[in-house]
Design an enzyme around this catalytic site. Sequence first.
Site, short mmCIF file in Angstrom:
data_model
loop_
_atom_site.label_atom_id
_atom_site.label_comp_id
_atom_site.label_asym_id
_atom_site.label_seq_id
_atom_site.Cartn_x
_atom_site.Cartn_y
_atom_site.Cartn_z
N LEU A 13 49.85 45.88 39.39
CA LEU A 13 49.11 46.53 40.47
C LEU A 13 49.99 46.87 41.65
O LEU A 13 49.82 47.92 42.28
CB LEU A 13 47.94 45.64 40.91
CG LEU A 13 47.06 46.17 42.04
CD1 LEU A 13 46.51 47.55 41.70
CD2 LEU A 13 45.93 45.19 42.35
N ALA A 14 50.94 46.01 41.99
CA ALA A 14 51.84 46.30 43.12
C ALA A 14 52.64 47.57 42.83
O ALA A 14 52.76 48.46 43.68
CB ALA A 14 52.78 45.12 43.37
N ALA A 40 50.41 40.65 34.40
CA ALA A 40 49.48 39.67 34.94
C ALA A 40 48.33 40.36 35.67
O ALA A 40 47.19 39.86 35.67
CB ALA A 40 50.22 38.72 35.89
N ALA A 44 44.15 39.79 35.11
CA ALA A 44 43.37 39.16 36.18
C ALA A 44 41.87 39.33 35.94
O ALA A 44 41.40 40.43 35.67
CB ALA A 44 43.75 39.76 37.53
N GLY A 46 39.19 37.40 38.01
CA GLY A 46 38.32 37.17 39.16
C GLY A 46 38.03 38.38 40.02
O GLY A 46 36.90 38.87 40.07
N GLU A 111 34.77 32.32 45.24
CA GLU A 111 35.68 31.46 44.50
C GLU A 111 36.14 30.30 45.38
O GLU A 111 35.87 30.26 46.58
CB GLU A 111 36.88 32.27 43.98
CG GLU A 111 36.46 33.36 43.00
CD GLU A 111 37.61 34.20 42.48
OE1 GLU A 111 37.42 34.90 41.48
OE2 GLU A 111 38.70 34.17 43.09
N ASP A 212 62.12 37.81 36.24
CA ASP A 212 63.22 38.77 36.23
C ASP A 212 63.61 39.26 37.63
O ASP A 212 64.78 39.27 38.00
CB ASP A 212 62.86 39.99 35.38
CG ASP A 212 62.55 39.62 33.94
OD1 ASP A 212 63.04 38.58 33.47
OD2 ASP A 212 61.82 40.38 33.28
N HIS A 233 46.69 26.90 37.39
CA HIS A 233 45.26 27.21 37.36
C HIS A 233 44.54 26.05 36.66
O HIS A 233 44.96 25.60 35.60
CB HIS A 233 45.00 28.52 36.62
CG HIS A 233 43.65 29.09 36.92
ND1 HIS A 233 42.49 28.54 36.42
CD2 HIS A 233 43.26 30.14 37.68
CE1 HIS A 233 41.46 29.23 36.85
NE2 HIS A 233 41.90 30.20 37.63
N ARG A 279 42.54 25.39 44.34
CA ARG A 279 43.02 25.19 42.98
C ARG A 279 43.94 23.98 42.83
O ARG A 279 43.92 23.31 41.79
CB ARG A 279 43.76 26.46 42.50
CG ARG A 279 42.82 27.62 42.23
CD ARG A 279 43.58 28.86 41.85
NE ARG A 279 42.66 29.95 41.51
CZ ARG A 279 43.04 31.18 41.24
NH1 ARG A 279 44.33 31.49 41.29
NH2 ARG A 279 42.15 32.11 40.94
N HIS A 340 50.20 29.20 36.61
CA HIS A 340 49.43 30.42 36.81
C HIS A 340 50.08 31.41 37.79
O HIS A 340 50.10 32.61 37.53
CB HIS A 340 48.04 30.06 37.31
CG HIS A 340 47.13 31.22 37.53
ND1 HIS A 340 46.80 32.10 36.52
CD2 HIS A 340 46.48 31.67 38.65
CE1 HIS A 340 45.97 33.03 36.99
NE2 HIS A 340 45.78 32.80 38.28
N GLU A 364 53.95 39.50 43.12
CA GLU A 364 54.27 38.09 42.89
C GLU A 364 55.76 37.81 42.97
O GLU A 364 56.17 36.66 43.18
CB GLU A 364 53.70 37.66 41.53
CG GLU A 364 53.61 36.16 41.35
CD GLU A 364 52.90 35.77 40.06
OE1 GLU A 364 52.95 34.58 39.70
OE2 GLU A 364 52.27 36.65 39.42
N ARG A 375 48.12 29.44 47.05
CA ARG A 375 47.45 30.74 47.16
C ARG A 375 45.93 30.59 47.09
O ARG A 375 45.40 29.92 46.21
CB ARG A 375 47.91 31.66 46.03
CG ARG A 375 47.18 33.00 46.00
CD ARG A 375 47.74 33.89 44.92
NE ARG A 375 47.44 33.41 43.58
CZ ARG A 375 46.34 33.73 42.89
NH1 ARG A 375 45.41 34.49 43.44
NH2 ARG A 375 46.17 33.28 41.66
#
Length: 523
Positions: A13-14, A40, A44, A46, A111, A212, A233, A279, A340, A364, A375
């Site tokens: 997404l980034a 990742a 996702a 949530g 959450e 990486d 998680h 978490r 996680h 991330e 987080r």
Amino acid sequence: MQRYDVLIIGAGLAAASLALSLPSRLRIALLAKKPYEESASYWAQGGIAAVNGADDSLDAHVQDTLISGAGLCDEATVRYVVENGPAAIDWLIEAGVPFDRENSGYHLGREGGHSHRRIFHAADATGRVVQTTLRARLKAAPNISLLDQRIAIDLITGHKLGLEDNRVYGVYALNMDSGHVETLSAGHTVLATGGAGKVFLYTSNPDTATGDGIAMGWRAGCRVANLEFIQFHPTCLYHPHAKSFLITEAMRGEGAVLRLPDGSRFMPEYDERAELAPRDIVARAIDSEMKKRGLDCVYLDITHQPAKFIISHFPTIYERCKELGIDITREWIPVAPAAHYTCGGIVVDHQGRTDLVNLYAIGETACTGLHGANRLASNSLLECVVYGRAAAADIAQSQPAPERALPVWDESRVTDADEEIVIAHNWHELRRFMWDYVGIVRTNRRLERAAHRIQLLREEIDEYYSNFRVSNDLIELRNLVQTADLIVRSATRRHESRGLHCSRDYPDLLPQAAPTVLEPPPR
């Protein structure tokens, strides 16, 4: 040599947010090891946290984030991200993301650690829906090239070119289809490779999460911070055929409770918020109960909800569990913690800029200061969009690296590897001892043992890397060992228990919270 205005290493997404926010006049490439379905972000479940509603406020979201971060968040960064949250959601909606609706507005989930319902979601497959929507826009953009089946090896810096500057000029990447190493030149280079969950034996992350970007950034001369804070998680599906399958925290937000095999609950004994505690607290509680009672797993129970509610809100989980013979409308779900999220990473500013000129890190891979020592759920996808768009704005008005003739990758003194078993054995050994020694609860002795084994592995891998042609597995293993070393070094420096870092030797909280920043060796 291939030349791009902006080279983005990653496909989550980034990366997508950045690419789609850049001016169409720029020639952009997204470099990815695997298809976007193996990021990742795609996995996702949530959702994305952002304030939306008269009963919620930006200040409340800020406070929830600061509390979850255990005193280590950068408050200015937290406020920056939270204040840009509504605009990030608007941008996704304008891009066509169909978040779940309710009545005249959106259905917002809740959450652990959140004081209000503020989680925008698409059932329990938010990442998949968002990524699929944005991928279609990426493919339709004539100025964007999607280069899959390529793994970056190392950044090309001024230092490597014999120059005095600290600029990044591009990257060497292995084309896994052709087997050849390509030289990619860029005006701006962006690390958006995700986290490092695969450094541990058990993880919710896809196989691509091998640290990486963190390893490449460090080798190039970037600082890293807070890598001791690895979020485990609490609830990954425990089943021999359920590799890396997450049971979203949103299920606990809808009333699911954790139970021991005899049916008794245990979370109220650990925290007054019970299953909705942050978490780190829930993961440690589960880990404690499993070790104390010799259990392989505990159970998540949502059977109090009507079957229609469960199937409509959690269709992905329902179908996956059903495939494995578990009917979650009538049966408890076996769960256990797994690595996680990597809260630390490459140090960046509010535009995603690193210590090196023309190099950015987002998602991330980066350490922005948002997450602190732990987080808050669903803040990660928000950070991806906010920083992706911020980096795009900065790149659009920044001076690019000048175009240079970059040297090609030299394979003249290496041969094909004769024993791939060495890589496989080292990979398994690393992930096993990292899980045993650098997991949810740590000790000085365990960290020392991990550090010793990492040094032995590094010597083997460096020798292998120097003598044989690179492969995907070798590149990933090299990066995992480097990232593992940074995690252990960071954990060794923290003489307290804070957030996700729990030490038996230092059980107390220090009065002053300070980030762990590692400086790369002089170049």
